[in-house]
Design an enzyme around this catalytic site. Structure first.
Site, PDB file in Angstrom:
ATOM      1  N   ASP A   8       0.860  -1.183   0.000  1.00 12.60           N
ATOM      2  CA  ASP A   8       0.000   0.000   0.000  1.00 12.60           C
ATOM      3  C   ASP A   8       0.899   1.237   0.000  1.00 12.60           C
ATOM      4  O   ASP A   8       1.780   1.365   0.846  1.00 12.60           O
ATOM      5  CB  ASP A   8      -0.835  -0.057   1.292  1.00 12.60           C
ATOM      6  CG  ASP A   8      -2.077   0.787   1.190  1.00 12.60           C
ATOM      7  OD1 ASP A   8      -3.114   0.334   1.695  1.00 12.60           O
ATOM      8  OD2 ASP A   8      -2.005   1.891   0.633  1.00 12.60           O
ATOM      9  N   ASP A 103      -3.192   2.554  -5.817  1.00  9.01           N
ATOM     10  CA  ASP A 103      -2.124   2.627  -4.821  1.00  9.01           C
ATOM     11  C   ASP A 103      -1.957   1.344  -4.000  1.00  9.01           C
ATOM     12  O   ASP A 103      -1.362   1.371  -2.929  1.00  9.01           O
ATOM     13  CB  ASP A 103      -2.343   3.817  -3.882  1.00  9.01           C
ATOM     14  CG  ASP A 103      -3.612   3.677  -3.058  1.00  9.01           C
ATOM     15  OD1 ASP A 103      -4.447   2.814  -3.382  1.00  9.01           O
ATOM     16  OD2 ASP A 103      -3.760   4.434  -2.093  1.00  9.01           O
ATOM     17  N   GLU A 104      -2.470   0.234  -4.499  1.00  8.15           N
ATOM     18  CA  GLU A 104      -2.373  -1.010  -3.737  1.00  8.15           C
ATOM     19  C   GLU A 104      -2.165  -2.192  -4.654  1.00  8.15           C
ATOM     20  O   GLU A 104      -2.701  -2.230  -5.755  1.00  8.15           O
ATOM     21  CB  GLU A 104      -3.691  -1.278  -3.012  1.00  8.15           C
ATOM     22  CG  GLU A 104      -3.824  -0.632  -1.670  1.00  8.15           C
ATOM     23  CD  GLU A 104      -5.194  -0.933  -1.119  1.00  8.15           C
ATOM     24  OE1 GLU A 104      -5.421  -2.066  -0.677  1.00  8.15           O
ATOM     25  OE2 GLU A 104      -6.047  -0.030  -1.168  1.00  8.15           O
TER      26      GLU A 104
END
Length: 399
Positions: A8, A103-104
């Site tokens: 993350d 974003d992960e």
DNA sequence: TCTGGGGTCCTAGGACCC
DNA sequence: TCTGGGGTCCTAGGACCC
């Protein structure tokens, strides 16, 4: 032994703003809303979080809580560019990377010890590589299933590294508060609280049948597994259905039919272009409207065959608007395509009557126009989308 | 200080067919 | 004349996530 890393990016959008303007380092950076009156916070730096600012908060409230905050508009293209670079780093460590969001990512690191050493060492190496290649900081959770890895990644942000040892899965969950449950939102948590279920241990004491009777087959099964540290299968399958959509919240409420129609026309063309770019086709249009009192209504229509060109999409949108809109002021309007399948409309089994031949020809022209505008051969658009010289373009974030 | 935009999945009910 | 399930497709709304 299966091992998954969940990765993350820390305060991603805000971190990119700092990366691109180092003078923002250590300051409360708040990304979102652009210049709109009606925006919300998309991401903010940890410095801003200390003032109580958080994602999804109205910009006005963020401004009140943090008057000295540095407010920046969302620059999605730039974030997407950095996201791709980060994802490609992950691909150097394992071929099995699921990109969960911008974003992960969830990485299957099973059997990689020979290559990268013990898992914690591998995680440290990944962090170094991401920092060296992009200047960004990440948090990593390691566990025997993707769900626990996801939870673990959030526990020590920023720059976190949390490992759930094999065999400790149930104990790990037992040590967490119910607020840490991912996948149970405000509604479910409220319901749990109402029922006096205030800890993981209490949740664990309920049978699968009891949970299913309260939360339904799916929701109950999810809770039953999750509190035991079992994988509920969050990222496992390919998505069952695909859809694309676009929506806009007006700067000021709109009740003028002409304005709504010109927005819908632009949306129909945008969606049609995206559909072609992805090589998909659709038979279903979804209209969404939100009234000034926030009441939100949707309507959809599925055709026997796929849409060819944006005209059919637009016409369907218009008739849905006829059916649903009561004429009260709207704060939002949105349009979507559902039931997306692979293959262009031309390959579908359609009756070859004359009308469709004409439609196909105009769709081909339209595709050429989209292709041309993507290549930057000037902006080609329908006359109706050009703002009148005296009028204002009420669409937001649409130059 | 009112509440973005882009998605996925689930549920419940109706229509229709066998 | 009334009553059955089961399956599929569709719709509207809601929950949740980033």
């Amino acid at each position: 032994m299966p091992v998954f890393f969940h990765v993350d990016l820390d305060a991603f959008f805000a971190a990119v703003e700092v990366l691109d303007d180092p003078s923002l380092g250590g300051k409360p950076v708040i990304v979102g809303g652009s210049h709109s009156r009606r925006g919300v916070v998309s991401t903010c730096s940890y410095e801003a979080r200390r003032f109580g600012v958080h994602s999804a908060m109205p910009i006005g409230e963020a401004r009140r809580l943090c008057p000295k905050g540095i407010f920046r508009p969302v620059r999605m293209e730039r974030y997407a560019e950095l996201s791709s670079r980060v994802m490609s780093v992950f691909s150097d460590f394992t071929p099995d990377v699921i990109r969960v969001s911008i974003d992960e990512a969830s990485l299957d690191m099973s059997g990689t010890e020979r290559l990268w050493g013990p898992h914690e060492a591998a995680a440290a190496t990944i962090k170094h590589r991401v920092a060296a290649d992009t200047g960004l900081s990440i948090s990593i959770g390691i566990a025997s299933n993707r769900y626990l890895a996801k939870i673990a990644s959030g526990l020590e942000k920023p720059d976190g590294l949390v490992l759930v040892r094999q065999g400790q899965e149930a104990d790990f969950m037992l040590g967490l508060g119910l607020d840490k449950l991912w996948g149970a939102g405000p509604r479910t948590k409220g319901r749990l609280a109402e029922l006096g279920i205030d800890s993981m241990a209490t949740l664990l004491s309920l049978s699968a049948a009891t949970l299913a009777s309260i939360f339904g087959e799916s929701g109950g099964g999810f809770l039953y597994k999750v509190c035991r540290g079992m994988d509920p299968g969050i990222y496992s399958a390919e998505p069952k259905s695909r859809s694309i959509s676009t929506e806009t919240t007006f700067e000021r409420d709109v009740r003028d039919r002409q304005t709504l129609e010109s927005v819908l026309l632009g949306m129909a063309e945008e969606l049609c272009a995206r559909m072609y770019e992805d090589g998909l086709s659709s038979r279903t249009v979804v209209l969404k409207i939100r009234y000034d009192d926030f009441e939100t209504v949707s309507a959809r229509e599925t055709k026997p065959g796929p849409f060819i060109g944006s005209a059919g999409i637009y016409e369907t949108a218009q008739s849905l608007l006829d059916r649903k809109w009561e004429g009260r002021p709207l704060r939002l309007i949105g349009l979507g395509l559902a039931n997306l399948g692979v293959g262009t409309a031309e390959q579908g089994n359609l009756f070859e009557d004359d009308r469709e031949k004409v439609a196909k020809r105009s769709a081909a022209v339209e595709r050429a126009v989209f292709a041309a505008s993507r290549r930057g051969l000037g902006k080609i658009t329908r006359a109706r989308l050009v703002p009148k010289p005296d009028g204002k373009d009420t669409r937001q974030n649409k130059p």
